[in-house]
Design a protein around this motif. Structure first.
Motif, short mmCIF file in Angstrom:
data_model
loop_
_atom_site.label_atom_id
_atom_site.label_comp_id
_atom_site.label_asym_id
_atom_site.label_seq_id
_atom_site.Cartn_x
_atom_site.Cartn_y
_atom_site.Cartn_z
N ALA A 154 -40.40 -33.41 -40.26
CA ALA A 154 -40.26 -31.96 -40.42
C ALA A 154 -39.21 -31.43 -39.44
O ALA A 154 -39.27 -31.70 -38.24
N ASP A 155 -38.25 -30.70 -39.93
CA ASP A 155 -37.17 -30.19 -39.08
C ASP A 155 -37.66 -29.08 -38.17
O ASP A 155 -38.50 -28.26 -38.57
N PRO A 156 -37.14 -29.02 -36.94
CA PRO A 156 -37.53 -27.93 -36.04
C PRO A 156 -37.11 -26.58 -36.63
O PRO A 156 -36.01 -26.44 -37.16
N GLY A 157 -38.01 -25.61 -36.57
CA GLY A 157 -37.73 -24.30 -37.14
C GLY A 157 -38.23 -24.13 -38.56
O GLY A 157 -38.32 -22.99 -39.06
N SER A 158 -38.54 -25.23 -39.26
CA SER A 158 -39.09 -25.10 -40.60
C SER A 158 -40.52 -24.59 -40.50
O SER A 158 -41.19 -24.75 -39.49
N THR A 159 -40.98 -23.96 -41.56
CA THR A 159 -42.31 -23.33 -41.53
C THR A 159 -43.27 -24.00 -42.49
O THR A 159 -42.87 -24.54 -43.53
N ALA A 160 -44.55 -23.96 -42.13
CA ALA A 160 -45.60 -24.47 -43.00
C ALA A 160 -45.90 -23.43 -44.08
O ALA A 160 -45.41 -22.29 -44.03
N LYS A 161 -46.73 -23.81 -45.02
CA LYS A 161 -47.05 -22.91 -46.14
C LYS A 161 -47.68 -21.61 -45.66
O LYS A 161 -47.44 -20.54 -46.22
#
Length: 351
Positions: A154-161
């Motif tokens: 998971a890339d840093p800054g990406s968000t979960a649902k």
């Protein structure tokens, strides 16, 4: 539903490969994955590639670990050998299978959680041994079976649902594989069937450990705005580095033209293609240049696809270990046993 076989209907006009088999002969059980899962698109690409290569089902060994991705082997080539191992341990089982029978075509299916977390050490050592196999990572950035927690990719800054942001750095499987000495590294997207089929075929024919990372969106937990593994984000940020095609051995086609020029070339099947020589900015045979290019594109937010690195000069596991040219399964017990005298000598050295 994996115990339910797909109904096989012989329709008129179906194409057959060199073995006389149809595309349906390379399918497996009914998929239990969520409708729209990228993993099922990867399965379809595998079926297409194996059928086009006319691989006999009994020649194929399918390996997997644990996770949504590891259910994939059940969904293609039902007549092949297969083994579903424990979490993160698929490479060890694949090593044993290939060590015992070097004539097998080995395909290992893993996930970003299976390979980049609990199986990270195994991932590194199968690269180090250069085991002759296709190692495919179905990469969706989450743990789908346990309700969508961030995985190591998971890339840093990406968000979960639910909106939570990932603050940790990600492990890039292709950059990691190149830096660890892998001899074939590529990336594709489950939604790009044409490219994926070609890369699968090229990876299978490569004499060594071929790492193929496939961005495969999870439609249930990681296909929303804010995810860098969603269908929309991947399609918007996908950037092809190279075009790759597998050409079976035949009479060589040669052509000479300058950088930037375009020329028509007649192929063996009678078709004509246009070749354009690109600039030498990207070199898939340079480990250093490949790593630098990947890091540059990552910083710009691009998902690089295509053949990223290849080196066919390094020996694969059997050559490194100087094993018998005859598969171990075909050797007599007397050929495998070192004998009483050799064992006694070994034991004396241990005293």
């Amino acid at each position: 539903m994996t115990f339910i076989a797909k109904p096989k209907i012989d329709l008129p006009g179906q194409k057959h490969n060199e073995l006389g088999l149809t595309l349906r002969d390379y399918e497996g059980a009914m998929s239990t994955l969520c409708a729209g899962c990228g993993h099922d698109s990867i399965t379809a690409a595998l079926v297409q590639a194996l059928w086009e290569m006319s691989i006999e089902p009994h020649q194929l060994a399918k390996m997997s670990g644990i996770g949504c991705s590891s259910k994939t082997p059940a969904y293609f080539v039902q007549g092949a050998h297969g083994f579903n191992s424990v979490h993160g341990r698929m490479p060890s089982v694949a090593t044993g299978a290939v060590a015992a029978n070097r004539d097998l075509i080995c395909i290992g299916i893993s996930g970003d959680g299976d390979s980049l977390s609990i199986g990270f050490g195994q991932f590194g050592h199968v690269i180090r041994r250069n085991l002759n196999m296709l190692y495919m990572i179905e990469n969706n950035g989450v743990y789908g079976l346990t309700k969508g927690q961030f995985s190591a990719s998971a890339d840093p800054g990406s968000t979960a649902k639910k909106g939570e942001a990932n603050l940790m750095q990600s492990i890039n499987p292709v950059a990691t594989a190149i830096s660890m000495g892998a001899t074939f590294v590529a990336r594709s997207f489950s939604g790009d069937r044409d490219q994926l089929v070609l890369l699968i075929k090229a990876a299978i024919t490569h004499p060594g450990c071929a790492i193929l990372d496939v961005i495969s969106p999870c439609v249930t937990f990681n296909d929303h705005v804010g995810s860098t593994k969603s269908y929309a984000y991947t399609r918007e940020h996908m950037h092809r580095t190279t075009g790759a095609e597998l050409v079976m051995p035949t009479e060589e086609i040669t052509v000479e033209y300058q950088a930037g020029d375009a020329v028509p070339v007649k192929m063996h099947d009678g078709s004509t293609i246009m070749l354009k020589k690109v600039d030498a900015e990207y070199d898939p045979t340079s480990r250093a240049k490949a790593l630098g290019y990947l890091e540059k594109q990552r910083s710009l937010g691009f998902i690089v696809t295509g053949l990223l690195f290849i080196d066919e000069s390094l020996p694969e596991m059997h050559t490194i270990s100087r094993t018998s040219g005859t598969p171990l399964k075909n050797l007599a017990f007397t050929d495998l046993s070192p004998g009483r005298e050799a064992l006694m000598k070994l034991q004396k050295n241990l005293k």
